[in-house]
Design a protein around this motif. Structure first.
Motif, PDB file in Angstrom:
ATOM      1  N   LYS A  96       0.838  -1.206   0.000  1.00 14.46           N
ATOM      2  CA  LYS A  96       0.000   0.000   0.000  1.00 14.46           C
ATOM      3  C   LYS A  96       0.870   1.252   0.000  1.00 14.46           C
ATOM      4  CE  LYS A  96      -4.201  -1.854   1.787  1.00 14.46           C
ATOM      5  NZ  LYS A  96      -5.475  -1.431   1.359  1.00 14.46           N
ATOM      6  N   ASN A  97       1.975   1.227   0.786  1.00 13.14           N
ATOM      7  CA  ASN A  97       2.898   2.367   0.795  1.00 13.14           C
ATOM      8  C   ASN A  97       3.484   2.583  -0.596  1.00 13.14           C
ATOM      9  OD1 ASN A  97       2.670   3.253   3.394  1.00 13.14           O
ATOM     10  ND2 ASN A  97       4.424   2.116   4.164  1.00 13.14           N
ATOM     11  N   ALA A  98       3.861   1.494  -1.243  1.00 13.28           N
ATOM     12  CA  ALA A  98       4.420   1.625  -2.594  1.00 13.28           C
ATOM     13  C   ALA A  98       3.375   2.194  -3.546  1.00 13.28           C
ATOM     14  CB  ALA A  98       4.912   0.263  -3.088  1.00 13.28           C
ATOM     15  N   GLU A  99       2.135   1.690  -3.418  1.00 12.58           N
ATOM     16  CA  GLU A  99       1.054   2.180  -4.275  1.00 12.58           C
ATOM     17  C   GLU A  99       0.792   3.662  -4.032  1.00 12.58           C
ATOM     18  OE1 GLU A  99      -3.731   1.504  -4.451  1.00 12.58           O
ATOM     19  OE2 GLU A  99      -2.471  -0.253  -4.126  1.00 12.58           O
ATOM     20  N   LYS A 106       3.247  10.219  -9.118  1.00 12.91           N
ATOM     21  CA  LYS A 106       2.579  10.542 -10.380  1.00 12.91           C
ATOM     22  C   LYS A 106       1.888  11.897 -10.280  1.00 12.91           C
ATOM     23  CE  LYS A 106      -0.757   8.858 -13.692  1.00 12.91           C
ATOM     24  NZ  LYS A 106      -1.883   8.006 -13.936  1.00 12.91           N
ATOM     25  N   GLN A 107       1.219  12.140  -9.131  1.00 12.43           N
ATOM     26  CA  GLN A 107       0.551  13.427  -8.956  1.00 12.43           C
ATOM     27  C   GLN A 107       1.571  14.558  -8.925  1.00 12.43           C
ATOM     28  OE1 GLN A 107      -1.785  12.962  -5.402  1.00 12.43           O
ATOM     29  NE2 GLN A 107      -3.467  11.923  -6.456  1.00 12.43           N
ATOM     30  N   GLY A 111       1.742  17.514 -11.541  1.00  7.36           N
ATOM     31  CA  GLY A 111       1.750  18.901 -11.071  1.00  7.36           C
ATOM     32  C   GLY A 111       2.935  19.665 -11.624  1.00  7.36           C
ATOM     33  N   GLU A 112       4.101  19.012 -11.593  1.00  2.92           N
ATOM     34  CA  GLU A 112       5.297  19.670 -12.128  1.00  2.92           C
ATOM     35  C   GLU A 112       5.138  19.944 -13.623  1.00  2.92           C
ATOM     36  OE1 GLU A 112       8.447  17.008 -11.049  1.00  2.92           O
ATOM     37  OE2 GLU A 112       8.686  17.904  -9.053  1.00  2.92           O
ATOM     38  N   ASP A 113       4.542  18.965 -14.333  1.00  2.00           N
ATOM     39  CA  ASP A 113       4.319  19.161 -15.768  1.00  2.00           C
ATOM     40  C   ASP A 113       3.366  20.339 -16.014  1.00  2.00           C
ATOM     41  OD1 ASP A 113       5.972  17.040 -16.308  1.00  2.00           O
ATOM     42  OD2 ASP A 113       4.351  15.602 -16.710  1.00  2.00           O
TER      43      ASP A 113
END
Length: 161
Positions: A96-99, A106-107, A111-113
């Protein structure tokens, strides 16, 4: 007292001897064998009871040993199950931590993009706005009309510096 008369001593000794011999035979033939059989019977009963007590003690010790072995096995099994559940929970938490980390990464990248896109878009508009503002200022201040391409190049070179 006639017992203390020495003339009756021989008859008293005779009857004393007969009584002692009769008593001896009665005791050896009847009383002592009965006592011996009773004592032998009691000894046999005591030995049987002791033997049965030893058997029961051995059975009790065996039952205690089996109980302790079963208890130790149950404890070991419980520890193994607890360890397995703990490991499974740790693996699940790690997954779950990895997910979540993946989703957050990804978020963050998205956001950076978006920020980079907005910045690039804003910078492109800044150049346009700066070129328009420079053209308008020169037109109002100097009353001159400038070529948009030259103003764009001048703004671009100024922004590089």
């Amino acid at each position: 007292m006639p017992q203390f008369d020495p003339s009756s001593f021989p008859s008293q000794f005779f009857w004393l001897a007969i009584t002692i011999v009769a008593l001896y035979f009665v005791m050896t033939r009847m009383a002592i064998p009965r006592l011996a059989s009773v004592l032998e019977q009691r000894e046999k009963m005591i030995d049987d009871d002791l033997e049965q007590a030893e058997k029961l003690k051995a059975e009790t010790e065996a039952a205690i040993a089996a109980y302790e072995a079963a208890l130790a096995e149950a404890r070991t099994k419980a520890h193994d199950e607890i360890k397995a559940v703990t490991e499974a929970a740790a693996k699940e938490a790690e997954a779950k931590n990895a997910e979540v980390s993946e989703r957050v990464a990804k978020q963050i990248k998205d956001g950076e993009d978006r920020i980079a896109k907005s910045r690039d878009e804003a910078l492109s508009h800044v150049r346009e706005i700066a070129a328009t503002a420079a053209t308008d200022m020169v037109a109002k201040l100097a009353g001159l009309s400038l070529d948009d391409a030259k103003v764009g190049d001048a703004v671009a070179s100024a922004m590089k510096d």
